[in-house]
Design a protein around this motif. Structure first.
Motif, PDB file in Angstrom:
ATOM      1  N   ASP A 168       0.833  -1.214   0.000  1.00  0.00           N
ATOM      2  CA  ASP A 168       0.000   0.000   0.000  1.00  0.00           C
ATOM      3  C   ASP A 168       0.861   1.255   0.000  1.00  0.00           C
ATOM      4  O   ASP A 168       0.556   2.227  -0.698  1.00  0.00           O
ATOM      5  N   ALA A 219       2.270   1.773  -3.428  1.00  0.00           N
ATOM      6  CA  ALA A 219       1.232   2.309  -4.316  1.00  0.00           C
ATOM      7  C   ALA A 219       0.989   3.791  -4.027  1.00  0.00           C
ATOM      8  O   ALA A 219       0.794   4.589  -4.955  1.00  0.00           O
ATOM      9  N   ALA A 220       1.028   4.165  -2.760  1.00  0.00           N
ATOM     10  CA  ALA A 220       0.847   5.575  -2.402  1.00  0.00           C
ATOM     11  C   ALA A 220       1.999   6.417  -2.955  1.00  0.00           C
ATOM     12  O   ALA A 220       1.779   7.533  -3.439  1.00  0.00           O
ATOM     13  N   ALA A 279      -1.743  10.514   0.819  1.00  0.00           N
ATOM     14  CA  ALA A 279      -1.869   9.054   0.751  1.00  0.00           C
ATOM     15  C   ALA A 279      -0.630   8.389   1.349  1.00  0.00           C
ATOM     16  O   ALA A 279      -0.736   7.372   2.044  1.00  0.00           O
ATOM     17  N   SER A 305       1.421   7.048  -6.458  1.00  0.00           N
ATOM     18  CA  SER A 305       0.344   8.015  -6.675  1.00  0.00           C
ATOM     19  C   SER A 305       0.840   9.456  -6.570  1.00  0.00           C
ATOM     20  O   SER A 305       0.148  10.377  -6.980  1.00  0.00           O
ATOM     21  N   ARG A 306       2.030   9.637  -5.972  1.00  0.00           N
ATOM     22  CA  ARG A 306       2.666  10.949  -5.798  1.00  0.00           C
ATOM     23  C   ARG A 306       1.947  11.828  -4.793  1.00  0.00           C
ATOM     24  O   ARG A 306       2.241  13.014  -4.682  1.00  0.00           O
ATOM     25  N   ASP A 307       1.002  11.287  -4.074  1.00  0.00           N
ATOM     26  CA  ASP A 307       0.165  12.072  -3.169  1.00  0.00           C
ATOM     27  C   ASP A 307       0.704  12.001  -1.742  1.00  0.00           C
ATOM     28  O   ASP A 307       0.610  10.956  -1.093  1.00  0.00           O
TER      29      ASP A 307
END
Length: 135
Positions: free
Chosen positions: A107, A110-111, A119, A114-116
């Motif tokens: 996870d 994946a965050a 997150a 996402s570059r966020d």
């Protein structure tokens, strides 16, 4: 579009290397516990190991960029969270808890993709939380 902050090659490689170490820990767990793991758990651990390996390859090939607002905190969160996840994988005797730690590392990867930063912060906090007792 939001400004992106590129992590240096050294920072991206450090994160990739740390995730590669986590993947190795998952592999080690899978091998060590193969006789006692249920087939679905074996499959799940192998999937998480593969996901981590794929993320490592992406981070090394393309680097890591984060949305600028909160990027520095996110980078700090990443490093601490991966270290916590690896520590959990090393000391966990309960396979279900190890599977949970591996899932949380995926996870986090994946965050990062996402570059966020938000997150990333959430995924990092999940890794830093005390593992739940499985029973």
């Amino acid at each position: 579009m939001a400004q992106l902050t590129e992590l240096t090659k050294e920072q991206a490689y450090a994160i990739a290397d740390s995730l590669a170490q986590a993947s190795s820990l998952v592999l080690e767990l899978r091998i060590r516990e193969r006789t006692s793991l249920a087939p679905p758990d074996q499959d799940l651990l192998e999937q998480y190991e593969n996901h981590l390996d794929q993320m490592v390859a992406l981070f090394r090939a393309y680097g890591i960029s984060l949305i600028a607002e909160g990027a520095e905190q996110a980078r700090s969160d990443i490093e601490g969270a991966i270290a916590k996840g690896k520590a959990q994988l090393k000391r966990i005797a309960d396979v279900k808890a190890a599977i949970s730690a591996a899932a949380k590392l995926v996870d986090l990867g994946a965050a990062i993709l996402s570059r966020d930063p938000f997150a990333i912060g959430e995924a990092a906090a999940s890794l830093r939380a005390k593992p739940e007792k499985q029973g």
